[in-house]
Design a protein around this motif. Sequence first.
Motif, short mmCIF file in Angstrom:
data_model
loop_
_atom_site.label_atom_id
_atom_site.label_comp_id
_atom_site.label_asym_id
_atom_site.label_seq_id
_atom_site.Cartn_x
_atom_site.Cartn_y
_atom_site.Cartn_z
N ARG A 1 30.33 48.37 53.32
CA ARG A 1 29.93 48.80 51.99
C ARG A 1 30.92 48.16 51.02
N VAL A 2 30.43 47.59 49.93
CA VAL A 2 31.34 46.89 49.04
C VAL A 2 31.37 47.57 47.67
N ASP A 3 32.58 47.86 47.19
CA ASP A 3 32.73 48.36 45.83
C ASP A 3 33.25 47.24 44.95
N ARG A 4 32.66 47.11 43.78
CA ARG A 4 33.16 46.11 42.83
C ARG A 4 33.90 46.82 41.71
N VAL A 5 35.02 46.29 41.29
CA VAL A 5 35.73 46.87 40.15
C VAL A 5 35.99 45.76 39.14
N GLN A 6 35.58 45.98 37.90
CA GLN A 6 35.84 44.95 36.90
C GLN A 6 37.21 45.16 36.27
N ILE A 7 38.10 44.21 36.45
CA ILE A 7 39.45 44.30 35.89
C ILE A 7 39.82 42.94 35.31
N ASP A 8 40.64 42.95 34.28
CA ASP A 8 41.15 41.69 33.73
C ASP A 8 42.12 41.05 34.72
N GLU A 9 42.40 39.76 34.46
CA GLU A 9 43.14 38.99 35.46
C GLU A 9 44.50 39.56 35.84
N VAL A 10 45.34 39.83 34.84
CA VAL A 10 46.70 40.25 35.16
C VAL A 10 46.74 41.66 35.77
N PRO A 11 46.05 42.64 35.17
CA PRO A 11 46.01 43.95 35.82
C PRO A 11 45.42 43.88 37.22
N ALA A 12 44.55 42.90 37.48
CA ALA A 12 43.96 42.79 38.81
C ALA A 12 45.04 42.52 39.86
N TRP A 13 46.06 41.74 39.49
CA TRP A 13 47.17 41.48 40.42
C TRP A 13 47.88 42.78 40.78
N ASP A 14 48.09 43.60 39.76
CA ASP A 14 48.76 44.87 39.98
C ASP A 14 47.90 45.77 40.89
N ALA A 15 46.61 45.81 40.59
CA ALA A 15 45.71 46.62 41.39
C ALA A 15 45.67 46.12 42.83
N LEU A 16 45.73 44.80 42.99
CA LEU A 16 45.71 44.20 44.33
C LEU A 16 46.96 44.59 45.09
N SER A 17 48.09 44.56 44.42
CA SER A 17 49.34 44.90 45.09
C SER A 17 49.35 46.36 45.53
N GLN A 18 48.68 47.22 44.75
CA GLN A 18 48.64 48.64 45.09
C GLN A 18 47.56 48.97 46.12
N GLY A 19 46.71 48.02 46.42
CA GLY A 19 45.63 48.30 47.36
C GLY A 19 44.44 48.97 46.71
N ARG A 20 44.44 49.05 45.38
CA ARG A 20 43.25 49.62 44.72
C ARG A 20 42.07 48.67 44.89
N VAL A 21 42.37 47.37 44.96
CA VAL A 21 41.34 46.43 45.38
C VAL A 21 41.91 45.65 46.56
N ASP A 22 41.00 45.12 47.40
CA ASP A 22 41.45 44.41 48.59
C ASP A 22 41.59 42.91 48.36
N ALA A 23 40.79 42.36 47.47
CA ALA A 23 40.83 40.91 47.29
C ALA A 23 40.42 40.48 45.89
N ILE A 24 41.07 39.39 45.42
CA ILE A 24 40.63 38.67 44.23
C ILE A 24 40.04 37.37 44.75
N LEU A 25 38.81 37.04 44.36
CA LEU A 25 38.18 35.85 44.93
C LEU A 25 38.32 34.60 44.07
N GLU A 26 38.79 34.76 42.82
CA GLU A 26 38.91 33.55 42.00
C GLU A 26 40.04 33.73 40.99
N ASP A 27 41.17 33.11 41.28
CA ASP A 27 42.31 33.22 40.36
C ASP A 27 42.62 31.85 39.77
N TRP A 28 42.89 31.84 38.47
CA TRP A 28 43.11 30.58 37.75
C TRP A 28 44.58 30.24 37.59
#
Lengths: 320, 655
Positions: free
Chosen positions: A71-98
Motif C-alpha cells: 500500500r503506498v501513501d503519498r505525502v506532498q512536501i517541499d524539497e528541503v522539508p522533505a529531507w527532514d521528513a526522510l531523515s525522521q522516517g516520516r517518508v521512506d523515499a524521495i524519488l527525484e532530488d535536484w
Amino acid sequence: MRVRTRVMSAVTASCALLALSGCASDMTKQASPYANAAGAKTVTLSVQSWVGAQADVAVAEYLLKKELGYRVDRVQIDEVPAWDALSQGRVDAILEDWGHPDQEQRYIKDKKTIVPGGDVGVTGHIGWYVPTYFAKKHPDVTNWKNLNKYAKDFRTSESGSKGQLMDGSPSYVTNDKALVKNLGLDYEVVFAGSEAAQITQIEQFAKHKKPFLTYWYKPQWLFEKVPMTEVKLPEYKEGCDADPVKIKCAYPHTPLQKYFNADFAKKGGDAAEFLKNFKWSEEDQNEVSLMIADKKMSPEDAAAKWVAGNEAKWRGWLPK
Amino acid sequence: MATATASSPVRDTGIGALLRHRAVGKLLLLAVAAAILVPIVNAKWASGAWPDALTVDLTEPLGKTTDWIIDNRDSHPLFVYVLGNISNGIVLSIRGVYLVLLAAGWAGVTVGAALIAWRVAGVRLAVLAAASFGLCGMLGMWVPTMQTLALMIVAVLVSVVLGMLLGLAGGLSDRVYRILRPVLDTMQVLPAFSYLLPVALVFGIGVPAAVIATVVYAAPPMARLTALGLRGADGGVMEAVTSLGTTARQRLLSARLPLARKELLLGLNQTIMMALGMAVIASMIGGAGLGDRVYQALGSVDVGAALAAGIPIVLLAVVLDRVTGAAGERLGDNTEDSSPLRGRRGWAVAGAVTVVAALAARFADRLEWPESWIVNIVGPVNTAKDWMVDHIYTDVPVVGGTADWAAHFTTWVLDPIRDGLQGMPWWSILLVIAALAWLIGTWQTALTAVLAMAATGVLGVWKPSLDTLAQVLAAVVVTVVLGFAIGVAAARSTRLEQVLRPVLDVFQTMPQFVYLIPVVALFGIGRAPAVAAAVVYALPAVIRITTQGLRQVNGAAMESSRSLGATSWQQLRQVQLPLARPALLLAVNQAVVLILAVVVIGGLVGGGALGYEAVFGLAQGDLATGLVAGVAIVCLGLMLDRVTQPTERRAKKGA
C-alpha cells in the motif's frame, strides 16, 4: 482561590507525571496515523509539487501495488522539508532530488540517517526560456546580451518599467536575482509563488501569443504544449556558482537522484530493492507527466497506461 | 428629519464638543511629541526608509536554533519525554478514531451522523447530514473525508478541553482574566500561516504538527466564550446558590456551567469552523486528508480535482455549523419534548440503528464506498473554467477583460499606495498610526499599534511589510464598499438574504487554495490576484455583519422616523446606518483581519512581500526568513486590529 490552586496543582502534577513516567517516545520515529491501517505493508513516498516527480511516484506506486502487494501513501512536501521528513522516517523515499549539498552533508555524511539511492535516469536543467513563437520572430533574443533590448516587450504591470523575469515556487533552486544584478539586466524578478501559478500564467500568455521570459526547467511536460527556447546565459563552469552573491553563469546539468531513509534502505525488503532499481528515461517521464498534467488523467490511470506499454522496461526493476 | 440635522450643532455643545475637544487634545499632544522627537530622529538617521541602525539581524541565532532542534530532536529529554509523548498521543488518538470510522464503513458513518443530527437538531438536519456524507462518497473522497474527520474530531476535542480550561481559569479569577485577554486577542489576529514553520520544525512534517497548528488556531474562541459565559452568570442566581451553602465546586458545576451553556455551545461551533478552516493550510505541513488532496491538485493546476476535495470540506463545515447552531437554539426553548423517543431512549435507538447499518454493510461486503457510485466532476469543472477564462480574460468589448482590470488595478491602485507608503519617512507612518489608534481608543492601544509596526522595522522587513500593508488596504476598501452595498441590499430584502445565505456559506468555508488557481487564470500572477482572493474570502463576513447590524436597529427608531415621513433612503442614511455603527465598525475590523490572513497566502500566486517570505521560509526550512516574516505578519495584524478595533469591545471591560 481554592479552585485555582487545585487546578494549578493538577496541571503541575500531570506535567511531572508525564515527564517522570519514563514512557519515552521518540517522535522522530513516528509513522503517519493513517499508515498500515488495513494491516497491509506500506511505503510512504514524498511527492514534490512538479509533475515530473509526480510521474515518478505514480509509476513506482502502481508497480509497488500491483506487482509487489504494497500500500503506498503519498505525502506532498517541499524539497528541503522533505529531507527532514526522510531523515525522521516520516517518508521512506524521495524519488527525484535536484541537488541539495547542505542537506546531503547534514543527513548523509554527519547523521547517516539518509542513504543515496542512485540515479532516476533523468537529467535536470534549469534555465531562462522565451516562447518559441517569439524567438522565431526575434532570433537574437536567445542570447542574454540582447535581453535589455527586449525588456520593454516583457513588461507587465507587476514589473513596472522593467522587463519581467518570472520565477516560480520559492522551494526551487534559483540564482535569478543575483544574475539579473550581476549581468546588468534591466529586469525585475517576479515570483509566481508556486509552480501552479507559474504554469497557469505561461499558458495564459501562450494562448494570447504574448512575449514572456521565464525561469523554467527540463524535463517538463509543459514544453509539449508551449514550445519554449532557452536563452543562452554565460557558460556554466565547475565552481562558478560557488558564491551565490557574485554568480554570473548559467545553471548546471544535474543528473537527478533518489534518496532513501537509512532504515528503510536496510529493512525495506522488496520495496527498497525495487525503488533502488527504478530508473527510466526523460521521454518515459514526460509521457506520464503529460498524461497527468495536461490530459488531467489521474496519476494512477496514467501510470497504468505507461506500464501496459512498457513491460520490458519495468520487468528489470522487480526484485529477483 | 431635516430639522433634527439642523439642530445638531446646538446639541454639539454637550457631548459632541467634549468628544471633539478630547480628540483635539490628543492630536495636540501627539503633535508636540512629534515636534520634539522628529528633529532628533531626523538628525540622527536622515533617511526615509527604516534606519539600519535600528534593525536587529536574527539570521545567525535563528539558524543556530534550527540546527539545535534538528540535532537534538531524537535525544534531548524535552523532546523525548514531553513533546514526543504529545506527538505520540496525537498519532494514537487519531489512528483510533480513524480505525473506528473505517470499521463503521460508509453506511455506519452516514447513518450515525444522520442520527446524531436528528437527536440534537431535528429531522431536517438529519437529512442534510446524510445527504452531505453521501455526496462526499459520490465525489470519490470517502477515505480522505474520513481522514479529515478523524483529524478534526481529535483537534476539536483538544481545542475544546484546552479552551475550557483556559476559559475556566479566566472566568473564575479576575487576575487570570486580565492576563489572558490580551493573549487571546493576539492569538485571534495571528494569521495561521505565520506559525506553520516553527510548529513543523519542532514536530516534523506530519499529522501531529498539523493538529497542533490547528489547536493553536481553534482554541481561542472556546476559551474566550467560556470565560464570557462564566462571567456573565446571573448575580441573583449565584447569590441564591451561595446562600444554600454550596461549595465552590458545586456552584461551578450546578450553576455557573449550566448557565453558560449557550456560550459554551457557541464556542464549540466557532472552534469547529476555525479547525476546518485550517484543514487545508495545515496540509502544507503534512496534514493529509482532504486538505492534502486540494494541495496536490493545486500542484498539478487541476481546479476540478481541487474542487472535488474542497466540496466535502464545505459540506462538513455546513453540517457541523448547522447542527451545533440548532443545538444552541434548542437550549433556549423549554418546551417539553413529549415524543416516545426522547432522552436516553432516543439515543439508544440511534446507537442501535447505527450498529445495524454498519453490520449490514459489512455483511453485504460493501464496507468501502462502491466505485460505481462515484461521479467524476473533474472534467466538466475544468471545461467550465477554461471556457470562462477564454471568454473574459482579455479583449472583452467595452468592459475589458479580467487581465486588463488586474493590470489597471495594479498600476492605478496598488502601485500608488505601495509607493506612497514606502516613500513616506518611517517616523511619519508611526505618527499616523499613533494618531489613528489614539483617536479610536486609549493611549495603550496607540502604544501597542506603534510598537507593533516599529517591530517590523526592527526585524528588518519594513519595506515588505509596507508592501503587504498596501495590498491589505486596497483589499479592505474594495471589500468594505462591496460588502456594505450588498449588506444594505440584503437587510432590506429578506428574499435576497435567503438567496445569499448558501452562497455566503460556500465562500466562507471553501478553502482558499481551491480558488487560487482560477484567480490566477483570470487575473495573471502578481498582487492583483492575491487581493482578489482576499476579497472573495472576507466579503461574506462583512455582508453578514452589515445585514445583521442593520436588521437589529431598534424598531421604535425606525417606526418613528417613518411616521415623520422619511423616505427609505433617508431612513437608511440617517437612522439605520448611524445606529448600526458598532456593527459596521466590527465589519471593517473583521475585513482587515480576514484579508491579512489571505493576502499572505497570496504569496503563492505572486503576491510577493511578507507572504512570499513566509512561503519561502516554509519551503526552505529557513527559520530566519520564515519566522521573521511570520512575526512581522503578526505585528501587522496587531497594528491593524488596534487601529480598526471597534470601541465596543473595550467598552465592555467587565464582560
